[in-house]
Design an enzyme around this catalytic site. Structure first.
Site, PDB file in Angstrom:
ATOM      1  CB  SER A 339      -0.859   0.114   1.247  1.00 34.73           C
ATOM      2  OG  SER A 339      -1.910   0.949   1.068  1.00 34.73           O
ATOM      3  CE  LYS A 364      -5.138  -2.065   1.420  1.00 34.87           C
ATOM      4  NZ  LYS A 364      -5.207  -0.471   0.946  1.00 34.87           N
ATOM      5  CD  GLN A 368      -8.453   0.474   1.442  1.00 31.76           C
ATOM      6  OE1 GLN A 368      -7.410   0.760   1.807  1.00 31.76           O
ATOM      7  NE2 GLN A 368      -8.841  -0.329   0.138  1.00 31.76           N
TER       8      GLN A 368
END
Length: 516
Positions: A339, A364, A368
């Site tokens: 991420s 990833k 979010q």
């Protein structure tokens, strides 16, 4: 070719996230979905005919037409539940409360319905958390919580480790990225919402978590006991190495990470830098605006740091206002770098000329947002966008490949021994294989690492026992296994055998990683 909107300034990514949150508030609490929903497959003839297919359908009765109209209205962007949908939910709730053979917990039913709604998205990074889980999530974001110390996600209903936190009980127990946790203290995790699985892994300092773990490449699951601890994550560590090379390790991207990174970087630069290694191995990610702040000084003004693409929109480039660095930079990554770590690695390679060293990262590529308004202490964490590297690549599930591939020594990924008893001699077992890997890595030369406990293996065990102050019997009993694992931990934690770091330093000294 990617058509993009661009936005200058440090607030670019924050503005995207803020816009998403503002839209959610205006729409009465519905957070935008994170991915374009798959199109409904029409008959082959309809694919060409488009709306003509719909036109050939038999006309509906007036009442049915009205119902269909209401359904279509409820499906519009941001619409809440229709009258009919609410009626169905209420009907099920009433049936359960009146007819279920045992007394039910109404709050549990409501939380279950909310969890089910978010789980129906099929996105492992979107979840609904009840009050307890939401509190734990907030503690993790702040950087302090009690548990085993591993970032986990859900893949196909299984709990998968993204990465163990550096120095945590999970790392000390030998857990690694991509390990699948099957159970905790006898409680199966498969199929549980990720928030419930995390709650089972958390616990008071000093409490024991007996895990059953499945690791790729190993035939059978293995058991490991982890003693929970207070995980207070110091996210940034720095030091000056020989030859004017600086090292900054980022363990995760929390609230104060950018500030801590800037302070450590300033100190290193004052001492004179000839090169910098940024280590994001086993860094599971964190707060995305923090990554933008960290990348800014390295990426020259006008070059992109990251692109954010929300549903149905063109990607937005977040542009740097930094000045770049005169010294070369290397970024260390591995399969536990996820991420935000991957955003930093992609930005520094593509926009600042940095060299990436290590292993292919986790993969990833989504963003979010957490939303808690009107949820009475609960929280929805939902994917609202993709993130793309500066050149527009989406690395989701594939990860970022390094420029210089460097695998860690075998001892770094050695599996734990079961410690269920002495390892049988003259037999083949997983424990014997792991024992041999450990002995070989420590220099005791068992002569093989295929899992057959040979006479050569017994001789290597004797040598280790003698060097460790144990009775030199050649029997791999439990005390020997414990001593051996302790020696492996000390070997790894010393940092003297970090082949990936050595490869990064070598790359910098050869002139790689300079700004272009």
């Amino acid at each position: 070719m990617h058509h993009t909107k661009t936005r200058r300034g440090k607030g670019g990514l924050k503005a995207v996230l803020a816009a998403a949150m503002s839209a959610a508030l205006m729409l009465g609490g519905a957070v935008p979905a994170g991915a374009q929903p798959a199109a409904v497959k029409q008959p082959a003839a309809a694919e060409a005919a488009g709306t003509a297919w719909k036109a050939k359908a038999a006309p509906l009765p007036a009442a049915s037409q009205q119902a269909e109209t209401r359904k279509e209205e409820s499906r519009k962007e941001g619409a809440g539940l229709s009258k009919e949908e609410l009626q169905r939910l209420n009907m099920v709730m009433e049936l359960i409360q009146r007819q279920f053979y045992e007394k039910v917990d109404r709050d549990k039913l409501v939380n279950g319905a909310l969890q089910g709604m978010v789980e129906a998205l099929g996105d492992p990074y979107s979840t609904y958390m009840d009050v307890k889980a939401a509190k734990q999530f907030a503690e993790a974001v702040e950087g302090s919580f009690g548990g085993v110390g591993a970032e986990v996600t859900s893949e196909a209903g299984k709990v998968v480790i993204v990465s163990p936190i550096k120095g945590s009980p999970a790392e000390k127990a030998g857990l690694a990225a991509k390990d699948v946790i099957l159970s905790v203290n006898g409680s199966e995790l498969s199929g549980l919402p990720i928030s419930e699985a995390v709650a089972k892994l958390r616990g008071p300092k000093g409490s024991k978590a007996d895990l059953v773990v499945l690791r790729g490449g190993r035939g059978n699951p293995f058991s490991v006991r982890v003693v929970r601890a207070e995980i207070d994550v110091e996210t940034v560590h720095a030091k000056k190495m020989d030859g004017g090379i600086g090292l900054i390790e980022i363990r995760q991207f929390s609230m104060n990470t950018a500030e801590r990174f800037a302070a450590e970087l300033t100190q290193l630069e004052k001492s004179g830098l000839k090169g910098l290694v940024i280590d994001v191995r086993n860094n599971p990610g964190g707060i995305l605006p923090v990554v933008e702040q960290i990348a800014q000084p390295f990426v020259p003004q006008g070059r992109p740091i990251v692109q954010i693409q929300q549903r149905g929109q063109v990607a937005e480039k977040v542009m740097s206002e930094g000045g770049g660095k005169s010294y070369p930079v290397a970024v260390l990554i591995n399969k536990g770098s996820a991420s935000a770590s991957e955003i930093l690695a992609g930005a520094l390679r593509q926009s600042a000329g940095a060299v990436l060293v290590g292993e292919t990262s986790f993969g990833k590529g989504t963003v979010q947002v957490s939303y808690d308004r009107q949820l009475e202490g609960g929280l929805v964490k939902m994917t609202i966008a993709k993130w793309l590297t500066p050149d527009g690549s989406w690395i989701h599930r594939s990860g970022i490949k390094p420029d210089i591939n460097s695998n860690p020594p075998a001892l770094y990924t050695a599996s734990r021994l079961s410690r269920s008893g002495s390892i049988a001699a003259d037999a083949i077992s997983e424990d014997a294989k792991n024992l041999q890997v450990m002995l070989e890595g420590l220099g005791y030369r068992p002569g093989r690492t295929d899992g057959y406990f040979s006479s050569g293996t017994a001789e290597a065990v004797k040598k280790f026992q003698k060097a460790s102050g144990l009775k030199a019997s050649g029997i791999a009993d439990v005390p020997t296994q414990e001593k051996l694992e302790g020696a492996v931990r000390a070997w790894v934690m010393s940092g003297e055998h970090d082949a990936q770091l050595k490869a990064a330093v070598k790359a910098l000294r050869s002139g790689q990683g300079a700004l272009k």
